[in-house]
Design an enzyme around this catalytic site. Structure first.
Site, mmCIF file in Angstrom:
data_model
loop_
_atom_site.group_PDB
_atom_site.id
_atom_site.type_symbol
_atom_site.label_atom_id
_atom_site.label_comp_id
_atom_site.label_asym_id
_atom_site.label_seq_id
_atom_site.Cartn_x
_atom_site.Cartn_y
_atom_site.Cartn_z
ATOM 1 C CB SER A 1 3.049 1.776 6.008
ATOM 2 O OG SER A 1 1.857 1.817 6.726
ATOM 3 C CG HIS B 1 -0.375 0.238 2.517
ATOM 4 N ND1 HIS B 1 -0.005 -0.789 3.358
ATOM 5 C CD2 HIS B 1 -0.077 1.377 3.177
ATOM 6 C CE1 HIS B 1 0.490 -0.286 4.476
ATOM 7 N NE2 HIS B 1 0.458 1.024 4.395
ATOM 8 C CG ASP C 1 0.154 -4.212 2.907
ATOM 9 O OD1 ASP C 1 0.312 -3.584 1.846
ATOM 10 O OD2 ASP C 1 0.087 -3.647 4.019
#
Length: 486
Positions: free
Chosen positions: A329, A214, A247
């Site tokens: 992230s 992402h 992910d």
């Protein structure tokens, strides 16, 4: 558990009222008391949709193919929730949140002085007394110090400045100093200019950087991608491969330097609850930020999305209370020795952002993809450019449940809920069966089953415990494979 992927100004405190002219009385202190709503849910209950560090809708029919239906109200990478159903190894998540606030105490009204002139005289007298006392104290202090020096001072002073202090191996400062040069801040933008900031770390000397899918999703199709090291050197990069379901993504630096130092990968299977953790990232764009905590849980089922209603990601996550926020992230979660044990990916949050920021922040519930799984995925992406997923070949319900993962009675579009000749079919599983365990791992819902399946590789043999007609059965199953996200 569902989540979202991963500042605000605090109102100034009111100034203290001036003392009254005669005999001032102490007034009650004033201050702010921020509070935060606790995250709801049983830690051993069904997985909640986490926010990537999205939102969607659930459908009534299970989907055995990828992509699954958009996730319903799941926190984005950084705090959200999950629902819906689809093929085992697929699903959806949606977002949700809460908030917190702070307030000041009751206002204090100061009585007016009876005589301004008398008040001024009192203040002046107080000031003079304070100055005299201050001068006297200073003089006494200096004299005593002189006398003490003549008799041999017992004061101990450091002989080195803070910059020269040696950091012992294993300290947070030493681990951070060694790991920071191998982390990068990633900026990804689509061809239209939309994008964001995330983190990544050096995977090998060839210039491959591992991060979250992402983080780089906006730059996959013709966007712009850069990676900046802590020393300020910035490199253009390209996406080598991305796995939406896991992910995980791998990018490669263009004109990579020859002195890259890959971070050492640990063994996430050996991690224990209570182990120290160190997270490195760029929370809210603040690059090269280091935070610490512990492993607060293992094998936490997490379904997360990016808040855009896209397909969900699933993981059997490492849970940490190290502060993780949007921008962390893709960054490494390290153990006390500086080994990478996970990739920071999502947080649970009770808020969509305080004071109108629009982004949720850390409440001490962060989730990382175990590095053993991420390493396998990254190597597949480098070798083939496509992810490979393990599968059982059956559609399961993704509705919230604490009873297990139920194989649906009907597949989407009239397809069979159990693939004919597939792994589940060969193992004797049928529509309506409720899977309650995979090996020794308790399965309480469809997303939990998917996350556990994806911790394995195609070809692995697993033991499935299931219920049929009120009776418990077990069967051996060899996991199949699916290539790509579509």
């Amino acid at each position: 558990m569902s989540t979202e992927n991963e500042g605000t100004a605090v109102p100034p405190a009111p100034s203290a009222p001036p003392p009254p002219a005669d005999a001032p009385a102490a007034s009650a202190p004033q201050g702010a008391h921020p509070g935060a709503a606790p995250a709801a849910g049983d830690p051993y209950g069904p997985p909640a949709a986490q926010a990537h560090l999205g939102a969607g809708e659930s459908s009534s029919a299970p989907d055995p193919s990828w992509p699954p239906p958009p996730p319903p109200a799941t926190p984005a990478y950084g705090g959200d929730g999950a629902a819906g159903h689809g093929a085992a190894g697929h699903g959806a998540a949606g977002q949700g949140g809460g908030g917190w606030g702070a307030g000041w105490g009751a206002a204090h009204q100061q009585p007016a002085p009876k005589n301004g002139r008398g008040r001024g005289g009192l203040v002046a007298a107080v000031l003079v007394a304070a100055l005299v006392a201050g001068g006297l104290g200073g003089g006494l202090g200096y004299t005593l110090a002189e006398e003490n020096d003549s008799g041999g001072s017992t004061t101990v002073s450091s002989t080195t400045s803070g910059g020269n202090v040696k950091r012992d191996p294993g300290t947070v400062a030493a681990v951070a100093a060694a790991a920071l040069p191998s982390t990068v801040t990633i900026e990804a933008a689509s061809s239209s200019g939309e994008g964001g900031t995330g983190t990544g770390f050096v995977f090998d000397k060839q210039g491959h950087i591992v991060t979250n899918n992402h983080v780089v999703a906006d730059a996959v199709d013709g966007g712009n991608l850069t990676a900046t090291f802590p020393n300020g050197k910035k490199y253009d990069a390209e996406v080598v491969g991305n796995a939406q379901g896991y992910d995980v993504a791998v990018i490669k630096l263009k004109n990579a330097p020859s002195d890259l130092k890959p971070l050492t990968l640990g063994n996430s299977d050996d991690v224990a609850v209570g182990d120290s953790t160190i997270a490195i990232g760029a929370p809210f764009g603040l690059s090269n930020t280091v935070t610490t905590g512990i492993i607060s849980a293992k094998n936490r089922p997490v379904a997360s999305s990016d808040g855009s209603g896209s397909k969900a990601s699933y993981m059997s996550a490492l849970q940490t209370d190290a502060s993780i926020n949007p921008g962390n992230s893709g960054g490494p979660l390290l153990d006390a020795q500086g080994n990478v044990i996970g990739i920071n990916s999502a947080i649970q949050s009770t808020s969509n952002g305080g004071f109108g920021t629009g982004q949720a922040g850390s409440i001490g519930l962060g989730f990382a993809i175990p590095i053993n799984q991420a390493k396998y995925v990254a190597q597949e992406l480098i070798e083939t450019g496509k992810p490979v997923y393990a599968k059982i070949g059956a559609s399961v319900s993704l509705e919230d449940s604490t009873n297990g993962a139920q194989i649906t009675e009907q597949g989407v579009g009239g397809t069979e809920p159990v693939d004919p000749g597939g792994p589940a079919d060969k193992a004797g599983l049928k529509p309506g069966d409720v899977i309650t365990k995979l090996d020794d791992r308790v399965i309480d819902s469809g997303p939990t089953l998917i996350g556990e399946i994806w911790t394995h590789k195609p070809g692995d043999e697993v033991t499935i415990t299931y219920e049929r007609g009120g009776k418990e059965h077990t069967t051996e199953l060899t996991l199949g494979s699916r290539v790509g996200d579509s």
